[in-house]
Write a protein that holds these residues in place. Structure first.
Motif, mmCIF file in Angstrom:
data_model
loop_
_atom_site.group_PDB
_atom_site.id
_atom_site.type_symbol
_atom_site.label_atom_id
_atom_site.label_comp_id
_atom_site.label_asym_id
_atom_site.label_seq_id
_atom_site.Cartn_x
_atom_site.Cartn_y
_atom_site.Cartn_z
ATOM 1 N N SER A 52 58.365 61.853 51.040
ATOM 2 C CA SER A 52 57.168 60.962 51.351
ATOM 3 C C SER A 52 56.196 61.640 52.467
ATOM 4 O O SER A 52 54.873 61.427 52.479
ATOM 5 N N GLY A 53 56.697 62.194 53.260
ATOM 6 C CA GLY A 53 56.330 62.471 54.464
ATOM 7 C C GLY A 53 56.405 61.214 55.889
ATOM 8 O O GLY A 53 55.858 61.607 56.820
ATOM 9 N N ALA A 54 57.106 60.201 55.486
ATOM 10 C CA ALA A 54 57.019 59.288 56.135
ATOM 11 C C ALA A 54 57.914 59.345 57.321
ATOM 12 O O ALA A 54 57.923 59.116 58.515
ATOM 13 N N ARG A 55 58.782 60.356 57.203
ATOM 14 C CA ARG A 55 60.023 60.544 58.153
ATOM 15 C C ARG A 55 59.577 62.237 58.381
ATOM 16 O O ARG A 55 59.508 63.028 57.717
ATOM 17 N N PRO A 56 59.271 62.508 59.772
ATOM 18 C CA PRO A 56 58.871 63.970 60.109
ATOM 19 C C PRO A 56 60.249 64.730 59.957
ATOM 20 O O PRO A 56 61.272 64.509 60.174
ATOM 21 N N SER A 57 59.769 66.121 59.540
ATOM 22 C CA SER A 57 60.948 67.192 59.322
ATOM 23 C C SER A 57 60.499 68.414 59.396
ATOM 24 O O SER A 57 59.245 68.947 59.334
ATOM 25 N N THR A 58 61.425 69.340 59.551
ATOM 26 C CA THR A 58 61.020 70.782 59.647
ATOM 27 C C THR A 58 61.357 71.336 57.992
ATOM 28 O O THR A 58 60.269 71.850 57.499
ATOM 29 N N VAL A 59 62.365 70.756 57.516
ATOM 30 C CA VAL A 59 62.723 71.422 56.337
ATOM 31 C C VAL A 59 63.118 70.327 55.031
ATOM 32 O O VAL A 59 62.893 70.704 54.055
ATOM 33 N N MET A 60 63.686 69.090 55.456
ATOM 34 C CA MET A 60 63.982 68.105 54.906
ATOM 35 C C MET A 60 63.122 67.790 53.942
ATOM 36 O O MET A 60 63.249 67.555 52.701
ATOM 37 N N GLY A 61 61.541 67.670 54.376
ATOM 38 C CA GLY A 61 60.725 67.272 53.346
ATOM 39 C C GLY A 61 60.545 68.169 52.103
ATOM 40 O O GLY A 61 60.437 67.781 50.938
ATOM 41 N N ARG A 62 60.546 69.459 52.498
ATOM 42 C CA ARG A 62 60.642 70.372 51.297
ATOM 43 C C ARG A 62 61.997 70.238 50.354
ATOM 44 O O ARG A 62 61.505 70.388 49.292
ATOM 45 N N HIS A 63 62.963 70.195 51.005
ATOM 46 C CA HIS A 63 64.253 69.814 50.118
ATOM 47 C C HIS A 63 63.939 68.752 49.550
ATOM 48 O O HIS A 63 64.242 68.746 48.160
ATOM 49 N N ALA A 64 63.523 67.504 49.800
ATOM 50 C CA ALA A 64 63.616 66.478 49.176
ATOM 51 C C ALA A 64 62.431 66.215 48.096
ATOM 52 O O ALA A 64 62.899 65.685 47.052
ATOM 53 N N LYS A 65 61.564 67.008 48.326
ATOM 54 C CA LYS A 65 60.527 67.120 47.263
ATOM 55 C C LYS A 65 60.934 67.769 45.899
ATOM 56 O O LYS A 65 60.297 67.594 45.242
ATOM 57 N N GLY A 66 61.925 68.337 46.103
ATOM 58 C CA GLY A 66 62.484 69.207 44.940
ATOM 59 C C GLY A 66 63.218 68.314 44.123
ATOM 60 O O GLY A 66 63.900 68.911 42.897
ATOM 61 N N TYR A 67 63.744 67.063 44.566
ATOM 62 C CA TYR A 67 64.430 66.047 43.540
ATOM 63 C C TYR A 67 63.471 65.196 43.307
ATOM 64 O O TYR A 67 62.694 64.395 43.890
ATOM 65 N N SER A 68 63.911 64.347 42.048
ATOM 66 C CA SER A 68 63.328 63.225 41.580
ATOM 67 C C SER A 68 63.935 62.021 42.421
ATOM 68 O O SER A 68 64.926 62.297 43.139
ATOM 69 N N ASP A 69 63.373 60.850 42.206
ATOM 70 C CA ASP A 69 63.833 59.673 42.876
ATOM 71 C C ASP A 69 65.312 59.277 42.295
ATOM 72 O O ASP A 69 66.254 59.164 43.229
ATOM 73 N N GLU A 70 65.329 59.542 41.245
ATOM 74 C CA GLU A 70 66.834 59.336 40.613
ATOM 75 C C GLU A 70 67.751 60.369 41.126
ATOM 76 O O GLU A 70 68.891 60.062 41.455
ATOM 77 N N GLU A 71 67.307 61.441 41.205
ATOM 78 C CA GLU A 71 68.335 62.570 41.717
ATOM 79 C C GLU A 71 68.884 62.307 43.304
ATOM 80 O O GLU A 71 69.838 62.497 43.355
ATOM 81 N N ILE A 72 67.612 61.909 43.903
ATOM 82 C CA ILE A 72 67.976 61.570 45.349
ATOM 83 C C ILE A 72 68.962 60.321 45.430
ATOM 84 O O ILE A 72 69.857 60.146 46.315
ATOM 85 N N HIS A 73 68.763 59.506 44.633
ATOM 86 C CA HIS A 73 69.808 58.219 44.272
ATOM 87 C C HIS A 73 71.163 58.896 44.023
ATOM 88 O O HIS A 73 72.130 58.253 44.805
ATOM 89 N N GLN A 74 71.422 59.515 43.101
ATOM 90 C CA GLN A 74 72.537 60.177 42.875
ATOM 91 C C GLN A 74 73.398 61.053 43.895
ATOM 92 O O GLN A 74 74.242 60.923 44.173
ATOM 93 N N ILE A 75 72.347 61.711 44.630
ATOM 94 C CA ILE A 75 72.963 62.452 45.983
ATOM 95 C C ILE A 75 73.603 61.433 46.791
ATOM 96 O O ILE A 75 74.631 61.547 47.334
ATOM 97 N N ALA A 76 72.689 60.474 47.323
ATOM 98 C CA ALA A 76 72.908 59.407 48.127
ATOM 99 C C ALA A 76 74.303 58.750 47.692
ATOM 100 O O ALA A 76 75.020 58.463 48.689
ATOM 101 N N GLU A 77 74.273 58.285 46.393
ATOM 102 C CA GLU A 77 75.720 57.762 46.072
ATOM 103 C C GLU A 77 76.961 58.589 46.126
ATOM 104 O O GLU A 77 77.862 57.928 46.746
#
Length: 87
Positions: A52-77
């Motif tokens: 969302s951009g709420a947490r500043p980053s150099t590359v992680m924002g670009r990586h995270a934008k490539g995943y759906s919220d469900e995929e992020i959930h699966q990675i985190a799990e």
């Protein structure tokens, strides 16, 4: 009886792209933060904030934008389960 093949969880497959920077199983050997040992909740929250951009980053924002919220959930799990599996 023939062995049934074990399917690999989607979160584990998606997590493979993290290893290049964060290390195998999230155990970084560089200045990149280690993911191993972090809770699924922490990882999911961090990734969603990067996305969302709420947490500043150099590359992680670009990586995270490539995943759906469900995929992020699966990675985190997946990453969240590693330290509990090995303790």
């Amino acid at each position: 009886a023939p062995e049934q093949s074990k399917s690999i969880p989607r979160g584990e497959i998606l997590s493979l792209s993290c290893a290049g920077c964060h290390g195998t199983d999230g155990k970084s050997e560089s200045i990149i933060p280690t993911i191993y040992g972090r809770s699924a909740e922490y990882i999911e929250s961090a990734l969603l904030d990067f996305k969302s951009g709420a947490r500043p980053s150099t590359v992680m924002g670009r990586h995270a934008k490539g995943y759906s919220d469900e995929e992020i959930h699966q990675i985190a799990e997946y990453f969240g389960s590693l330290s509990t599996m090995n303790n």
